[in-house]
Design a protein around this motif. Structure first.
Motif, PDB file in Angstrom:
ATOM      1  N   ILE A  18      15.344  70.363  64.390  1.00 15.04           N
ATOM      2  CA  ILE A  18      15.401  70.923  63.044  1.00 15.04           C
ATOM      3  C   ILE A  18      15.539  69.753  62.079  1.00 15.04           C
ATOM      4  N   LEU A  19      14.499  69.511  61.293  1.00 14.26           N
ATOM      5  CA  LEU A  19      14.520  68.392  60.355  1.00 14.26           C
ATOM      6  C   LEU A  19      15.333  68.722  59.115  1.00 14.26           C
ATOM      7  N   VAL A  20      15.229  69.953  58.660  1.00 16.00           N
ATOM      8  CA  VAL A  20      15.998  70.393  57.500  1.00 16.00           C
ATOM      9  C   VAL A  20      16.065  71.914  57.546  1.00 16.00           C
ATOM     10  N   ALA A  21      17.204  72.482  57.151  1.00 21.35           N
ATOM     11  CA  ALA A  21      17.392  73.931  57.200  1.00 21.35           C
ATOM     12  C   ALA A  21      17.983  74.426  55.886  1.00 21.35           C
ATOM     13  N   PHE A  22      17.482  75.572  55.425  1.00 19.05           N
ATOM     14  CA  PHE A  22      17.986  76.218  54.213  1.00 19.05           C
ATOM     15  C   PHE A  22      18.264  77.683  54.534  1.00 19.05           C
ATOM     16  N   PRO A  23      19.432  77.989  55.084  1.00 18.12           N
ATOM     17  CA  PRO A  23      19.726  79.366  55.503  1.00 18.12           C
ATOM     18  C   PRO A  23      19.623  80.393  54.381  1.00 18.12           C
ATOM     19  N   ALA A  24      19.881  79.987  53.147  1.00 22.38           N
ATOM     20  CA  ALA A  24      19.765  80.919  52.024  1.00 22.38           C
ATOM     21  C   ALA A  24      18.318  81.080  51.573  1.00 22.38           C
ATOM     22  N   GLY A  25      17.447  80.176  52.006  1.00 27.28           N
ATOM     23  CA  GLY A  25      16.048  80.221  51.606  1.00 27.28           C
ATOM     24  C   GLY A  25      15.821  79.596  50.243  1.00 27.28           C
ATOM     25  N   LEU A  26      14.702  78.896  50.102  1.00 27.24           N
ATOM     26  CA  LEU A  26      14.347  78.277  48.827  1.00 27.24           C
ATOM     27  C   LEU A  26      13.132  78.970  48.234  1.00 27.24           C
ATOM     28  N   SER A  27      13.199  79.253  46.951  1.00 26.55           N
ATOM     29  CA  SER A  27      12.054  79.805  46.237  1.00 26.55           C
ATOM     30  C   SER A  27      11.070  78.681  45.927  1.00 26.55           C
ATOM     31  N   ALA A  28       9.895  79.044  45.442  1.00 28.05           N
ATOM     32  CA  ALA A  28       8.865  78.045  45.145  1.00 28.05           C
ATOM     33  C   ALA A  28       9.336  77.039  44.103  1.00 28.05           C
ATOM     34  N   HIS A 193      -1.842  76.510  58.480  1.00 28.71           N
ATOM     35  CA  HIS A 193      -1.660  75.355  57.601  1.00 28.71           C
ATOM     36  C   HIS A 193      -1.937  75.766  56.157  1.00 28.71           C
ATOM     37  N   SER A 194      -1.257  75.099  55.227  1.00 26.97           N
ATOM     38  CA  SER A 194      -1.711  75.142  53.844  1.00 26.97           C
ATOM     39  C   SER A 194      -2.955  74.265  53.747  1.00 26.97           C
ATOM     40  N   GLU A 195      -3.902  74.664  52.921  1.00 28.46           N
ATOM     41  CA  GLU A 195      -5.202  74.001  52.906  1.00 28.46           C
ATOM     42  C   GLU A 195      -5.425  73.223  51.612  1.00 28.46           C
ATOM     43  N   PRO A 196      -5.618  71.901  51.694  1.00 27.25           N
ATOM     44  CA  PRO A 196      -5.913  71.120  50.483  1.00 27.25           C
ATOM     45  C   PRO A 196      -7.129  71.635  49.716  1.00 27.25           C
ATOM     46  N   GLN A 197      -8.144  72.122  50.454  1.00 25.67           N
ATOM     47  CA  GLN A 197      -9.367  72.587  49.792  1.00 25.67           C
ATOM     48  C   GLN A 197      -9.112  73.782  48.879  1.00 25.67           C
ATOM     49  N   GLU A 198      -8.071  74.557  49.184  1.00 24.65           N
ATOM     50  CA  GLU A 198      -7.779  75.745  48.378  1.00 24.65           C
ATOM     51  C   GLU A 198      -7.450  75.392  46.933  1.00 24.65           C
ATOM     52  N   GLU A 212       1.049  67.504  37.766  1.00 24.89           N
ATOM     53  CA  GLU A 212       0.544  68.882  37.809  1.00 24.89           C
ATOM     54  C   GLU A 212       0.042  69.234  39.206  1.00 24.89           C
ATOM     55  N   LEU A 213      -0.623  68.285  39.850  1.00 21.33           N
ATOM     56  CA  LEU A 213      -1.129  68.539  41.200  1.00 21.33           C
ATOM     57  C   LEU A 213       0.016  68.699  42.196  1.00 21.33           C
ATOM     58  N   ASN A 214       1.071  67.901  42.050  1.00 21.77           N
ATOM     59  CA  ASN A 214       2.231  68.050  42.931  1.00 21.77           C
ATOM     60  C   ASN A 214       2.769  69.477  42.882  1.00 21.77           C
ATOM     61  N   ARG A 215       2.803  70.048  41.681  1.00 21.09           N
ATOM     62  CA  ARG A 215       3.283  71.422  41.540  1.00 21.09           C
ATOM     63  C   ARG A 215       2.330  72.404  42.209  1.00 21.09           C
ATOM     64  N   LYS A 216       1.026  72.167  42.076  1.00 20.19           N
ATOM     65  CA  LYS A 216       0.045  73.050  42.704  1.00 20.19           C
ATOM     66  C   LYS A 216       0.162  73.016  44.225  1.00 20.19           C
ATOM     67  N   ILE A 217       0.421  71.833  44.768  1.00 18.33           N
ATOM     68  CA  ILE A 217       0.556  71.718  46.223  1.00 18.33           C
ATOM     69  C   ILE A 217       1.789  72.480  46.704  1.00 18.33           C
ATOM     70  N   TYR A 222       3.394  78.245  49.398  1.00 23.46           N
ATOM     71  CA  TYR A 222       3.833  79.644  49.355  1.00 23.46           C
ATOM     72  C   TYR A 222       2.650  80.612  49.390  1.00 23.46           C
ATOM     73  N   THR A 223       1.616  80.325  48.630  1.00 27.76           N
ATOM     74  CA  THR A 223       0.434  81.189  48.684  1.00 27.76           C
ATOM     75  C   THR A 223      -0.267  81.041  50.031  1.00 27.76           C
ATOM     76  N   GLY A 224      -0.195  79.837  50.607  1.00 32.15           N
ATOM     77  CA  GLY A 224      -0.842  79.591  51.890  1.00 32.15           C
ATOM     78  C   GLY A 224      -0.233  80.397  53.021  1.00 32.15           C
ATOM     79  N   ILE A 225       1.085  80.545  53.033  1.00 25.55           N
ATOM     80  CA  ILE A 225       1.699  81.298  54.133  1.00 25.55           C
ATOM     81  C   ILE A 225       1.393  82.789  53.991  1.00 25.55           C
ATOM     82  N   ILE A 226       1.317  83.290  52.764  1.00 25.49           N
ATOM     83  CA  ILE A 226       0.904  84.684  52.578  1.00 25.49           C
ATOM     84  C   ILE A 226      -0.532  84.870  53.055  1.00 25.49           C
ATOM     85  N   ARG A 227      -1.392  83.913  52.729  1.00 30.45           N
ATOM     86  CA  ARG A 227      -2.791  83.988  53.162  1.00 30.45           C
ATOM     87  C   ARG A 227      -2.887  84.035  54.689  1.00 30.45           C
TER      88      ARG A 227
END
Length: 324
Positions: A18-28, A193-198, A212-217, A222-227
């Motif tokens: 386990i590299l890092v854990a957030f039991p409460a969960g982190l939002s985007a 995987h999250s996809e850079p092409q998306e 701005e791109l860092n924020r998009k990534i 989050y959108t990638g896991i739903i996809r």
């Protein structure tokens, strides 16, 4: 920290870290990204070993025509990354904070704990198959180096996995088909995987230090896991809640990193099964199972180590909720 796989004996060899854990969960809004070529893989100095990447890929393609190459985000595990949060969604490099294993804690402005910043570069699936999944994968490691430099020659694409909890408190698990590149026949959580092409990323050109791109990534995580959930289970997006990032797991075998998210589903298990036959990527699995959440710990023996780590992260989250 290293944890023994859930359901295994205490003295068993660990299957994941386990590299890092957030039991409460982190939002985007609590997850940030530092994207740049400095986080890319470095070629191995052994040219013969490096040359085997193409050989292995060609061999795998001949044996599995379903495989295809595509760019992926690489999670940095090789260099120290210096980061500081100076205002919301703005990341700059400084000399006062260190990041190990591709992530860094940042003070949260939401008051709910730490934010995290992931140091991401680019890689591709071919290089992943030729390094992490190579029969000689351990030769790509720096055995005498500490964790900062140990994985610099590995592809290390950032995988994702979803702990999907249904309305009747079951967890969804897929059995992988023979068409996939990793662990065919094993049970896994939905993901990929999250996809850079998306988000239009084809290379690092024009993208260095792009806030701005860092924020998009970060949002693509989050959108990638739903996809991935929709594509693999057929569940319509409207029935899926907002993902929460619960941590990073790394499989000991192949040093495979995966980001895990918790996602609540408003359907019962029986209702989910009706959608599975319509899943766009159903060819990647042969069956969909629902496991009562209290039984999940005993059902991970046939999971890859990184997904056993995902189950462990979910257990941490469940324990955290119980204590509240």
């Amino acid at each position: 920290m290293t944890e023994t796989g859930i359901g295994s004996m205490p003295d068993a060899d660990p299957l994941f870290e386990i590299l890092v854990a957030f039991p409460a969960g982190l939002s985007a809004s609590q997850v940030h990204v530092d994207f740049g070529s400095s986080h890319d893989r470095q070629p191995h100095p052994d040219r013969n070993l490096e040359g085997k990447i193409d050989e292995i890929w060609i061999d795998r393609l001949q044996r599995n025509p379903y495989l295809f190459n595509a760019s992926k985000f690489r999670v940095q595990s090789g260099h120290i990354c210096f980061l500081s949060l100076i205002q919301r969604n703005v990341i700059t490099r400084t000399n006062d904070m260190e990041s190990y294993g591709g992530y860094n804690y940042l003070p949260s402005e939401e008051g709910g704990g730490d934010d995290v910043c992931l140091c991401l570069g680019l890689t591709d699936y071919k290089t992943f198959v030729g390094t992490n999944l190579s029969p000689h994968w351990e030769n790509f490691l720096n055995p005498l180096k500490d964790d900062i430099e140990r994985y610099i020659h590995m592809s290390n694409p950032l995988g994702n996995g979803a702990i999907v909890e249904t309305e009747d408190n079951c967890i969804l698990v897929l059995k992988r088909s023979r068409n996939v590149g990793e662990f065919p026949g094993h049970f896994v959580f939905p993901g990929g995987h999250s996809e850079p092409q998306e988000i239009g990323i084809l290379s690092h050109d024009l993208y260095e230090d792009n806030i701005e791109l860092n924020r998009k990534i970060a949002d693509e995580m989050y959108t990638g896991i739903i996809r991935e959930i929709v594509e693999e289970t057929g569940i319509p997006t409207d029935f899926l809640g907002t993902p929460l990032f619960i941590g990073l797991s790394r499989r000991i075998l192949n040093a495979r990193p995966t980001a895990f998210f918790f996602v609540r589903c408003s359907l019962t298990s029986a209702e989910v099964f009706r959608f599975y036959s319509q899943a766009q990527h159903k060819f990647e699995s042969t069956e969909l199972n629902s496991i009562p959440r209290e039984n999940l710990a005993g059902a991970t023996a046939n999971m890859p180590g990184c997904h056993q780590g995902g189950a462990f992260l979910y257990a941490l989250m469940s324990k955290s909720k119980t204590k509240q």
